[in-house]
Design an enzyme around this catalytic site. Structure first.
Site, PDB file in Angstrom:
ATOM      1  N   GLU A  21      12.620 -23.711  20.952  1.00 41.31           N
ATOM      2  CA  GLU A  21      13.177 -22.454  20.458  1.00 41.31           C
ATOM      3  C   GLU A  21      13.656 -21.618  21.625  1.00 41.31           C
ATOM      4  O   GLU A  21      13.075 -21.671  22.720  1.00 41.31           O
ATOM      5  CB  GLU A  21      12.101 -21.670  19.700  1.00 41.31           C
ATOM      6  CG  GLU A  21      11.634 -22.363  18.442  1.00 41.31           C
ATOM      7  CD  GLU A  21      10.670 -21.478  17.672  1.00 41.31           C
ATOM      8  OE1 GLU A  21      11.151 -20.637  16.902  1.00 41.31           O
ATOM      9  OE2 GLU A  21       9.455 -21.614  17.868  1.00 41.31           O
ATOM     10  N   ASP A  80       0.333 -21.905  16.472  1.00 43.25           N
ATOM     11  CA  ASP A  80       1.504 -21.418  15.743  1.00 43.25           C
ATOM     12  C   ASP A  80       2.440 -22.552  15.312  1.00 43.25           C
ATOM     13  O   ASP A  80       3.034 -22.492  14.246  1.00 43.25           O
ATOM     14  CB  ASP A  80       2.263 -20.429  16.646  1.00 43.25           C
ATOM     15  CG  ASP A  80       3.360 -19.695  15.905  1.00 43.25           C
ATOM     16  OD1 ASP A  80       3.142 -19.321  14.740  1.00 43.25           O
ATOM     17  OD2 ASP A  80       4.445 -19.491  16.478  1.00 43.25           O
ATOM     18  N   ARG A 130       0.830  -1.216   0.000  1.00 43.86           N
ATOM     19  CA  ARG A 130       0.000   0.000   0.000  1.00 43.86           C
ATOM     20  C   ARG A 130       0.855   1.251   0.000  1.00 43.86           C
ATOM     21  O   ARG A 130       0.406   2.315  -0.363  1.00 43.86           O
ATOM     22  CB  ARG A 130      -0.870   0.015   1.250  1.00 43.86           C
ATOM     23  CG  ARG A 130      -1.961  -1.015   1.202  1.00 43.86           C
ATOM     24  CD  ARG A 130      -3.058  -0.678   2.195  1.00 43.86           C
ATOM     25  NE  ARG A 130      -4.126  -1.634   2.057  1.00 43.86           N
ATOM     26  CZ  ARG A 130      -4.507  -2.461   3.024  1.00 43.86           C
ATOM     27  NH1 ARG A 130      -3.929  -2.412   4.193  1.00 43.86           N
ATOM     28  NH2 ARG A 130      -5.475  -3.312   2.817  1.00 43.86           N
ATOM     29  N   LYS A 141       8.626 -21.638  23.374  1.00 42.42           N
ATOM     30  CA  LYS A 141       9.540 -20.512  23.216  1.00 42.42           C
ATOM     31  C   LYS A 141      10.345 -20.370  24.507  1.00 42.42           C
ATOM     32  O   LYS A 141       9.893 -20.766  25.586  1.00 42.42           O
ATOM     33  CB  LYS A 141       8.755 -19.213  22.977  1.00 42.42           C
ATOM     34  CG  LYS A 141       7.778 -19.288  21.795  1.00 42.42           C
ATOM     35  CD  LYS A 141       8.483 -19.150  20.462  1.00 42.42           C
ATOM     36  CE  LYS A 141       7.530 -19.036  19.290  1.00 42.42           C
ATOM     37  NZ  LYS A 141       7.258 -20.303  18.594  1.00 42.42           N
ATOM     38  N   LYS A 151       1.061 -19.640   6.227  1.00 36.74           N
ATOM     39  CA  LYS A 151       0.362 -20.001   7.445  1.00 36.74           C
ATOM     40  C   LYS A 151       0.148 -18.739   8.283  1.00 36.74           C
ATOM     41  O   LYS A 151       0.910 -17.798   8.077  1.00 36.74           O
ATOM     42  CB  LYS A 151       1.114 -21.079   8.219  1.00 36.74           C
ATOM     43  CG  LYS A 151       2.398 -20.582   8.893  1.00 36.74           C
ATOM     44  CD  LYS A 151       3.045 -21.678   9.665  1.00 36.74           C
ATOM     45  CE  LYS A 151       2.680 -21.677  11.116  1.00 36.74           C
ATOM     46  NZ  LYS A 151       3.392 -20.670  11.931  1.00 36.74           N
ATOM     47  N   LYS A 169      12.381 -28.012   4.665  1.00 34.74           N
ATOM     48  CA  LYS A 169      13.694 -28.202   5.292  1.00 34.74           C
ATOM     49  C   LYS A 169      14.311 -29.497   4.765  1.00 34.74           C
ATOM     50  O   LYS A 169      13.641 -30.542   4.704  1.00 34.74           O
ATOM     51  CB  LYS A 169      13.567 -28.273   6.817  1.00 34.74           C
ATOM     52  CG  LYS A 169      13.258 -26.904   7.447  1.00 34.74           C
ATOM     53  CD  LYS A 169      13.175 -27.009   8.950  1.00 34.74           C
ATOM     54  CE  LYS A 169      12.628 -25.742   9.587  1.00 34.74           C
ATOM     55  NZ  LYS A 169      13.584 -24.686   9.779  1.00 34.74           N
ATOM     56  N   HIS A 196       3.605 -27.347  11.981  1.00 33.71           N
ATOM     57  CA  HIS A 196       4.933 -27.960  11.919  1.00 33.71           C
ATOM     58  C   HIS A 196       4.988 -29.312  12.649  1.00 33.71           C
ATOM     59  O   HIS A 196       5.492 -30.293  12.127  1.00 33.71           O
ATOM     60  CB  HIS A 196       5.992 -27.046  12.540  1.00 33.71           C
ATOM     61  CG  HIS A 196       6.008 -25.655  11.967  1.00 33.71           C
ATOM     62  ND1 HIS A 196       5.696 -25.387  10.659  1.00 33.71           N
ATOM     63  CD2 HIS A 196       6.306 -24.453  12.525  1.00 33.71           C
ATOM     64  CE1 HIS A 196       5.813 -24.084  10.431  1.00 33.71           C
ATOM     65  NE2 HIS A 196       6.166 -23.493  11.554  1.00 33.71           N
ATOM     66  N   HIS A 203       6.661 -24.183   6.097  1.00 38.90           N
ATOM     67  CA  HIS A 203       8.061 -24.156   5.667  1.00 38.90           C
ATOM     68  C   HIS A 203       8.871 -25.321   6.230  1.00 38.90           C
ATOM     69  O   HIS A 203       9.924 -25.646   5.707  1.00 38.90           O
ATOM     70  CB  HIS A 203       8.715 -22.797   5.972  1.00 38.90           C
ATOM     71  CG  HIS A 203       9.107 -22.614   7.405  1.00 38.90           C
ATOM     72  ND1 HIS A 203       8.233 -22.226   8.374  1.00 38.90           N
ATOM     73  CD2 HIS A 203      10.299 -22.760   8.038  1.00 38.90           C
ATOM     74  CE1 HIS A 203       8.861 -22.146   9.529  1.00 38.90           C
ATOM     75  NE2 HIS A 203      10.121 -22.471   9.357  1.00 38.90           N
TER      76      HIS A 203
HETATM   77  C1  BG6 Z   1       7.007 -20.191  12.406  1.00 41.12           C
HETATM   78  C2  BG6 Z   1       6.336 -19.798  13.702  1.00 41.12           C
HETATM   79  O1  BG6 Z   1       6.094 -20.810  11.556  1.00 41.12           O
HETATM   80  O2  BG6 Z   1       8.078 -21.080  12.677  1.00 41.12           O
HETATM   81  C3  BG6 Z   1       7.346 -19.168  14.634  1.00 41.12           C
HETATM   82  O3  BG6 Z   1       5.300 -18.881  13.422  1.00 41.12           O
HETATM   83  C4  BG6 Z   1       8.541 -20.081  14.825  1.00 41.12           C
HETATM   84  O4  BG6 Z   1       6.777 -18.871  15.902  1.00 41.12           O
HETATM   85  C5  BG6 Z   1       9.090 -20.529  13.473  1.00 41.12           C
HETATM   86  O5  BG6 Z   1       9.520 -19.364  15.539  1.00 41.12           O
HETATM   87  C6  BG6 Z   1      10.170 -21.575  13.639  1.00 41.12           C
HETATM   88  O6  BG6 Z   1      10.772 -21.824  12.400  1.00 41.12           O
HETATM   89  P1  BG6 Z   1      12.267 -22.319  12.296  1.00 41.12           P
HETATM   90  O7  BG6 Z   1      12.473 -22.568  10.843  1.00 41.12           O
HETATM   91  O8  BG6 Z   1      13.119 -21.225  12.846  1.00 41.12           O
HETATM   92  O9  BG6 Z   1      12.347 -23.563  13.122  1.00 41.12           O
END
Ligand code: BG6
Length: 528
Positions: free
Chosen positions: A246, A266, A69, A371, A178, A212, A271, A208
């Site tokens: 993480e 999330d 935008r 986290k 996502k 990997k 994942h 994603h």
């Molecule tokens: C994302 C989540 O899809 O994946 C994040 O929204 C998360 O919260 C991330 O940190 C982790 O991805 P990766 O590739 O760093 O393991």
């Protein structure tokens, strides 16, 4: 882009992709990024597109069009693109003359894509670029916007005739980031909106993790070798642990999205359940998208639902208090930027899952993600049963202190990230006069075998979407099954808000209640 010409007759032959012999490069096309000025485009999409271009995996004629935008010229957008790539890629050009060849493919278009005028102006702009850049109208639209715009964006694309269903015209595809919905009902509604305008095979729902390298290697390991697969059944496996740990918290403005989502939506819904599906699925008939999708779907559909009172017994949620991660003091979740001070959002989930099928009945799958845990590590560990007879139970004494030594369980661990690899831990005889068993390990490490950087997940997935290969994307029925599993957990949590948040310190492995989930397994939670 430097052109490789192998004799005059080869100029128009499809380019061969170096690491996938026999697979042609994508057709000439335009990649249109909605949400171009956002974090995902800067961190992942633009660097990935640069990586593909650098690896000569993009066609000779292509354009990347950022749509936003904000008012910007092509030159301003190119400068931002250059800055993003320089920040997130080690192989970015170090001198100014290294940039023009790539940046000449990059364009910006200002439009409010939620309005018909916005989409029409985009359509006109893309037609003009097609003519200028010799692109025959093939288009990949990447929706990297806030999720609330996914449906309206597809609707707008259809109205402006930017997407169409006809197979024989230049192709049009849409990649949707996502989160795909925030529960079953919203995911179904979004799917309905999207599929009103697109065929199934035009929709690329991204997770994603599937891009990997090490996640794809699960398929190679399981189905490219004959000796491991027969062992992955209820007969031999004691339990499976999947960890997505993480160290990050709510850096930047992440909290604004996350506080409204939580770790279950999330990470678990997508994942983790995808990792679970890949490690537990039966061999697919082929590696085609439909066959892999069906194999994963069968696992997701076999998940034993966790409902009502069971939720408290089989699922543990947590939220971090202040603590220390990697030697650095970090604030409590509720003190993070853009997080409500009285937030009850979970930043940690552990659950004990059962897959009700012939292969896995009775084998606990222990899933854990959060986290601000002590280490960033994603791992799948398959722990095998102990031998039926304890032949090697021995007593080892040192001075007055005697220890009972037993065979260590055999563990097959897939290290998804970092230190990517696979290890098999087992028991061996320690040299000496006593029969004492000692845990040892076979180790496969990517670094030892392949002296190359692992491709970025987004590179692989963008390339696949450009080539029309949806194997590493999620089908709508997979997503639906994953939400069907998660919905009752969300419902139970809504009706019984947490009373003890925060319940784990940042820098620890999570709430102590998670230990209860492991009951009956021959192990405790791993600390990988
Ligand atoms: C994302 C989540 O899809 O994946 C994040 O929204 C998360 O919260 C991330 O940190 C982790 O991805 P990766 O590739 O760093 O393991």
């Amino acid at each position: 882009m430097p052109e490789t010409v192998i004799g005059p007759d080869m100029r128009h032959a499809p380019k061969q992709i170096p690491f996938v012999p026999g697979v042609s490069a994508p057709d000439p096309c335009t990649i249109v990024i909605f949400g171009a000025t956002g974090d995902l485009a800067a961190r992942k999409l633009l660097p990935a597109l640069y990586g593909l271009w650098r690896g000569e995996l993009l066609p000779e004629h292509f354009a990347i069009v950022g749509v936003g935008r904000r008012d910007k010229t092509d030159e301003q957008w190119r400068a931002e693109t250059q800055a993003a790539i320089s920040k997130f890629r080690n192989d970015a050009p170090k001198t100014p003359d290294g940039w023009p060849a790539f940046l000449s493919h990059v364009f910006y278009h200002r439009a409010d894509f939620t309005t018909p005028e916005g989409m029409q102006s985009l359509a006109a702009h893309l037609d003009k670029l097609d003519a200028e850049c010799h692109i025959p109208g093939n288009r990949l639209f990447y929706l990297a916007t806030d999720p609330e715009y996914f449906g309206p964006a597809v609707e707008g694309l259809a109205r402006a005739k930017l997407v169409h269903r006809e197979p024989n015209r230049p192709w049009t595809r849409v990649v949707i980031e996502k989160p795909f919905g925030r529960d079953l009902a919203s995911a179904l509604a979004l799917d309905h909106d999207v599929l009103r305008h697109l065929n199934h095979d035009q929709v690329y729902r991204i997770d994603h993790y599937l891009g990997k390298e090490t996640v794809q290697n699960l398929l190679a390991f399981r189905f490219g070798n004959a000796i491991f697969e027969p062992l992955l059944t209820r007969q031999y496996v004691d339990h499976v642990q999947i960890t997505v740990a993480e160290t990050v918290g709510m850096e930047g403005r992440r909290g604004a999205f996350y506080d409204n989502a939580g770790e279950l939506r999330d990470v678990v819904q997508n994942h983790m359940l995808q990792l679970l599906a890949l490690v537990a699925m039966d061999p697919p008939a082929t590696l085609r998208a439909s066959d892999v999708g069906i194999a994963k779907l069968n696992v997701l559909r076999s998940l034993l639902p966790i409902r009502g009172d069971d939720v408290a017994r089989k699922v543990v949620r947590g939220q971090y208090s202040a603590g220390t991660v990697s030697g650095k003091a970090v604030p409590a979740y509720r003190d993070e930027e853009a997080v409500a001070r009285d937030s009850n959002t979970e930043s940690y989930v552990a659950l004990r899952v059962a897959i009700e099928n012939w292969r896995w009945a009775g084998v606990p799958f222990l899933l854990r993600t959060g986290k601000r845990l002590p280490r960033r590590v994603t791992e799948i560990a398959i722990q095998f049963k102990l031998p039926p007879l304890r032949l090697f139970q021995t007593v080892e004494c040192e001075g007055d202190v005697c220890d009972l030594r037993e065979a260590q369980p055999t563990v097959l661990a897939f290290r998804i990230q970092p230190d990517e690899g696979i290890s098999l831990s087992f028991s061996a005889k320690r040299p000496g006069m006593q029969f004492v068993l000692h845990g040892v390990r076979f180790n496969f490490n990517y670094d030892d075998y392949f002296q190359c950087e692992l491709p970025e997940a987004y590179e692989r997935l963008l390339l696949d979407a450009l080539r029309g290969d949806a194997t590493l994307f999620m089908r709508s029925d997979e997503l639906q099954a994953a939400w069907e599993f998660c919905d009752p957990l969300l419902a139970a949590w809504r009706s019984a808000p947490p009373t003890a948040f925060p319940n784990y310190g940042a820098g620890t492995w999570g709430p102590k209640e998670a230990a209860n989930l492991v009951t009956g397994c021959a192990a405790v939670w791993r600390e990988p």
